[in-house]
Design an enzyme around this catalytic site. Structure first.
Site, PDB file in Angstrom:
ATOM      1  N   GLU A  48       0.086 -12.327   7.721  1.00  0.00           N
ATOM      2  CA  GLU A  48      -0.379 -11.536   8.910  1.00  0.00           C
ATOM      3  C   GLU A  48      -2.027 -11.326   8.388  1.00  0.00           C
ATOM      4  OE1 GLU A  48      -1.803  -7.803  10.943  1.00  0.00           O
ATOM      5  OE2 GLU A  48      -1.571  -8.020   8.865  1.00  0.00           O
ATOM      6  N   ASP A  82       1.919  -7.950   5.571  1.00  0.00           N
ATOM      7  CA  ASP A  82       1.005  -7.265   6.214  1.00  0.00           C
ATOM      8  C   ASP A  82      -0.473  -7.287   5.440  1.00  0.00           C
ATOM      9  OD1 ASP A  82       0.272  -5.111   8.052  1.00  0.00           O
ATOM     10  OD2 ASP A  82      -0.472  -4.161   6.430  1.00  0.00           O
ATOM     11  N   ASN A  83      -1.423  -7.875   5.947  1.00  0.00           N
ATOM     12  CA  ASN A  83      -2.851  -7.900   5.337  1.00  0.00           C
ATOM     13  C   ASN A  83      -2.451  -8.620   3.814  1.00  0.00           C
ATOM     14  OD1 ASN A  83      -4.383  -6.945   7.453  1.00  0.00           O
ATOM     15  ND2 ASN A  83      -4.216  -4.826   6.504  1.00  0.00           N
ATOM     16  N   GLN A 117       0.867  -1.087  -0.021  1.00  0.00           N
ATOM     17  CA  GLN A 117      -0.052   0.073  -0.173  1.00  0.00           C
ATOM     18  C   GLN A 117       0.928   1.173   0.053  1.00  0.00           C
ATOM     19  OE1 GLN A 117      -2.021  -0.823   3.711  1.00  0.00           O
ATOM     20  NE2 GLN A 117      -0.567   0.328   4.751  1.00  0.00           N
TER      21      GLN A 117
END
Lengths: 657, 657
Positions: free
Chosen positions: B418, B389-390, B318
């Site tokens: 995660e 992450d995500n 992101q």
């Protein structure tokens, strides 16, 4: 650089396809085998359908009869935990296929996210502009007036001065209709196609009466023929049976012919075992002249039809040493080192009157074609039911092929698998196409084992492809539990066969007359009809024949009894009483309560879940015993039952108002 | 006629192939995804292998490392109900494949049937002649001296005068060897090939310490840097951790930068959230200068190695609005109708400091290649562990591709997922390749839910592909149950994370110091390190740090603790005590007993099945508590435990003689 680099990504993948579809039920072995149904049945399909992220996902079920030009699309609804469900009705016989589509539904996501913002009192100007884009995207997929309406709606969403009107449209039923009707299935995931085979109804609901034609004569001085068999049809129809199954009717071999009680030394007048098929008169395509002519047989088939009955033939793929195949096709048999043909063995036992077929023959193709020819010939004789003897000793691939071949020409043909063998093998035979299967019911006598077996049959994957046909006895099996000849046990075993599953059968005259004398130490009949001609008193009536007539009529009149997987086992705190409820969507509800103890009166409280009979748990209703005509007013979910095996060991209640 | 007719049988089928292989375990989604292992692990494979009829069937397991030229063949043994089992050892990292062969074993059938006839005192002349044929068939498959020996054996079987010698050979060990060594796999069925991915051992056994580099400074006047972080390594290594995981270390964006406690109004000196990645200084391939230089980072990686530790980077796909991608690749983002880029939303909430990547971009190939470039760059920096992450908000297909790509070049790379999301999505991420996964452990606190969860992880299909990594807290999650700050609960939650699974981690300084103040009403930390710089007293020691050091050492010394699926839940009649046994084939056996009640002393009888600890149920043994050094003499299967949460809420027993 970029060009060279992106070549690391295979050309054939679409990276934007984000939806996963998995764990589809029903699906037998990755879709290799068909699930089974009959016309009018509803197939309910479930699957995990999900994508990464938080976008909404949509799923649709597609199905078609293979002859249909177009697929029919059905909504799937979200259950829980990424699981979706949809249903479709199969209306015609034949092959259906179904599959699932799933896609990331930006349109629905947009609507829901905008709704959340509206509820949060945000001004959704930007969201309406996005909505206008979505609406325009729908136009090309829309029909008729909707095209114009969508164009106007997009204009409305773009008009800042008509925010209130936009809000009204946004929340309208029409908006939802458009979203559902014209989805944008971008980068959609489509699952593989899965097969359904739809049989005619009799595959699902049938009552079989088995007997030897040669035992049909009313004249004790001679053996029975097809003509004698015809004369018995009114009686069998009156008893309520709709299938007459007769063991092989072909010429019987002479070499090593067996005598009474399976004796290796036969007497000149011993008629032989019908399973020692073939003589100088012919093989599987010929008729044993002792029973009559082919025309007589066709007359039997035709006569049965008049009584709404059908004749099931018996396909035993094996030969007597006198079978024409032995001479014409020695390559279809196993040859021993001395050049002789290998007879059947179950070491150390020998069956020299039977030559098994070698499905590993070099000429397996010729063999398959000949067996196909036999089945097609029988079909031409008018036969549409075939009971297959020991199918588990022939190659699965052969059955898969020959059943598919037969159905292409004769979609009405029903095959019953007489395989009493290991579970995996019985299941495989059902998977490759057998319409019905014999079961372990014959040996399941205690409540726990019966309940476990029914749970396996109606709750496991088997429910989709394995149609059980329950037999309390067969001409091969005189089960230990009936060898006492105790009448209540004959009633109980019959009753459960006829009510637990929708397909059942009895080896008729023997069972009716409660014959029970066994060959010493074996689960076989003494003086078995397999080896000799019998004469029966066809005018005899008893408690069992009375009940058979009644139960068969009740089965015809109550649709809940015409299915098997609609079974619900009811709790009852007595290990000797078994209770089960069957329900039909039309409101028909049948509750059977059986005392498994043939000796003693048993009582207990039976639990009938109110929701399964369409009632609140405080409502009272009538439990109408269709066997005795007595009506009981029941209330609540727990009610008292008491069954005396010497009076009537079971209730067959219809739940009424 | 025959020619035209047999054309009804497809050319590509072999009608003599009679064996069915199905229900293979392990097999993930038809072999689409690999099971996981580490070098030295034994893979046990089961399958239904059966044929029609009564012939004997044989089954063999085949496996190879994809780099091996040849397959290795392994015996499968018959279990029960047509189920077969075989095992193989994976010795090296990388891709293995395995499959199963099954065939109708006429040779074995012949031997067994002949044996039955011999026992029945039959003369087996004909059978020996058949045997001679089988022996001759073996010659072409035989090695070395066996060829000659087989020829002689065939002659012997044919020699009528040497019947006794033939009998002796027939029953010899040699005969069995030949049968096993030179099977005749006629018309054999071979299953599809199934994949195994073998990771390096750390994928299976690791202890993660997570912290923000900027909080590593011992100087309260300034934020921490990589150099400060290096100075903390001896302490972390001494505590027994082998992975240092640090949140993103890239330049942080300016637009919409968040202030303390996630405030939308930041102060000029607020350092920003490391997950708002990218500024004019660069993006995922650049280093935040506040932390040091790339060389400093590489120095950290190198220093860690000296302490047998590794650094795990954090891949958060992101961007902040200042990320270079925003300017250079606007097509990788969602564009709103007004031409602006869509920021992150969880309606009605907005996260304007974050731009999510659009994996449905037209240029998804370019995007994938850029992300691959980033990962490969990090690998060049020396990184072999990546916490993602995500990952659940990015396309599964992307992960499948990029993990496979990375492993081709860097087979040591370990990816930790995660994903705190729905079960199916977490499972899918593990299937497509993530080496380890965060779990629901953080919210599983009661005995029943912990036991159910452990059963799912270690007994369901998940055990083959999903490696759990248990965290009692993370920098995002301050779980409700720890917000009281009650010391025994911190000890208990740590202990179970470190002993239930072989991979675990803590958000380090916060957990060590038992920080518990929550942002009001949320499961988040008050004054979270995500938004500000912290300073910790790195000299502080407490009961928890004492236990961490001890438990990590015990994990290193006891191989049973280095696996997860070797868990056996022990019965204990107290809902507040949980007990579990872990065993290793080398004889190491660890029993953990935990009092889940942080307030009260709890006691009960714990059941340790004697067979699982290699003892008879009457034998006594020593339960050696490795935490306290105390030894208890236990006997029988039920023994008493009592745990005071204020003293020591758990036992960590090694079972000794």
């Amino acid at each position: 650089m970029a060009e060279q680099a992106t070549s690391l990504i295979p050309d054939n993948i679409e990276g934007r396809r984000r939806v996963v579809i998995e764990h589809v039920v029903p699906e037998i072995d990755g879709g290799m085998y068909a699930i089974k149904a009959i016309p009018g049945e509803t197939i309910t399909v479930e699957a995990d359908v999900f994508a990464d992220g938080h976008d909404k996902v949509s799923a649709r079920l597609f199905y078609k009869h293979v002859d249909d030009p177009e697929w029919t699309e059905v909504f799937m609804t979200f259950l829980v935990n990424d699981r979706w469900q949809g249903s479709f009705l199969v209306e015609r016989q034949g092959h259906y296929i179904y599959t699932i589509e799933g896609w990331v539904d930006h349109l629905t996501s947009w609507w829901h996210e905008t709704e959340l913002k509206i509820n949060d009192k945000q001004h959704v100007r930007m969201e309406l502009l996005m909505g206008a884009q979505f609406l325009e995207g729908m136009i090309s997929r829309a029909f008729g007036d909707d095209q114009e309406a969508l164009r106007n709606a997009a204009d409305l969403f773009r008009d800042e001065n008509r925010y209130d009107d936009s809000m009204q449209l946004f929340h309208s039923f029409r908006m939802q209709e458009w979203i559902n009707r014209y989805p944008e299935k971008q980068y959609l995931t489509r699952y593989r196609e899965l097969p359904v085979w739809v049989d005619r109804p009799k595959a699902q609901f049938s009552a079989w009466y088995s007997m030897f034609v040669r035992s049909s004569s009313k004249d004790p001085s001679r053996a029975g023929t097809f003509r004698d068999q015809i004369e018995l049809l009114p009686r069998l129809a009156d008893l309520g049976f709709d299938v007459l199954y007769i063991p092989p009717i072909h010429p019987i071999g002479h070499q090593f012919r067996k005598g009474k009680n399976n004796s290796v030394n036969s007497q000149p007048d011993d008629p032989g075992v019908p399973y020692a098929i073939g003589s100088e008169l012919g093989g599987h395509d010929a008729i044993n002249p002792d029973l009559g002519t082919l025309d007589d047989f066709k007359a039997l088939v035709a006569a049965a039809k008049e009584y709404d009955m059908e004749v099931a033939m018996d396909l035993a793929i094996q030969c007597s040493p006198d079978h024409p195949w032995v001479r014409e096709h020695p390559e279809w048999f196993k040859i021993r080192p001395d050049g002789t043909i290998q007879y059947a063995e179950n070491p150390p036992k020998k069956y020299q009157d039977i030559y098994p077929i070698n499905f590993e023959s070099e000429d397996w193709r010729g063999l398959w074609m000949e067996l196909r020819r036999i089945i097609f010939l029988w079909a031409e004789w008018g036969v549409r039911l075939i009971r297959v003897d020991n199918p588990h000793t022939k190659a699965f691939k052969f059955w898969e092929w020959v059943i598919a071949e037969t159905r292409r020409e004769y979609p009405d043909m029903i095959f019953l698998s007489e395989a009493f063998t290991r579970p995996k093998v019985m299941q495989q035979l059902a998977k490759v196409g057998f319409s019905q299967s014999y079961t372990y019911y014959t040996w399941r006598t205690h409540k726990q084992e019966l309940e476990e077996y029914m749970t396996e049959l109606t709750q496991s994957e088997m429910k989709y492809y394995f149609r059980p046909n329950f037999w309390p006895n067969t001409h091969d099996i005189n089960p230990y539990m009936l060898q006492s000849g105790h009448e209540p046990l004959f009633l109980i075993r019959y009753f459960m066969a006829a009510t637990l599953t929708s397909n059942y059968g009895i080896f008729g005259p023997t069972y009716e007359m409660m014959v029970h004398e066994a060959f010493p130490g074996k689960e076989e009949y003494l003086n078995s009809e397999k080896y000799e001609v019998k004469h029966w008193d066809w005018n005899k009536e008893n408690k069992l024949t009375y009940l058979i007539r009644m139960v068969n009529r009740i089965r015809q009149e109550n649709s809940a009894m015409q299915f098997t997987n609609n079974l619900h086992l009811c709790t009852i705190q007595n290990d000797q009483i078994m209770a089960y409820l069957k329900t039909h969507p039309n409101g028909n509800r049948i509750l059977c309560v059986v005392n498994l103890d043939g000796q003693n009166k048993q009582a207990g409280m039976v639990h009938v879940p109110a929701n399964l009979i369409g009632r609140q748990d405080w409502q009272s209703y009538t439990a109408h015993d269709l066997l005795t005509g007595r009506k009981y007013t029941w209330s609540g979910e727990w009610n008292f039952v008491e069954l005396d095996p010497y009076v009537m060991p079971f209730h067959l209640f219809r739940i009424e108002d």
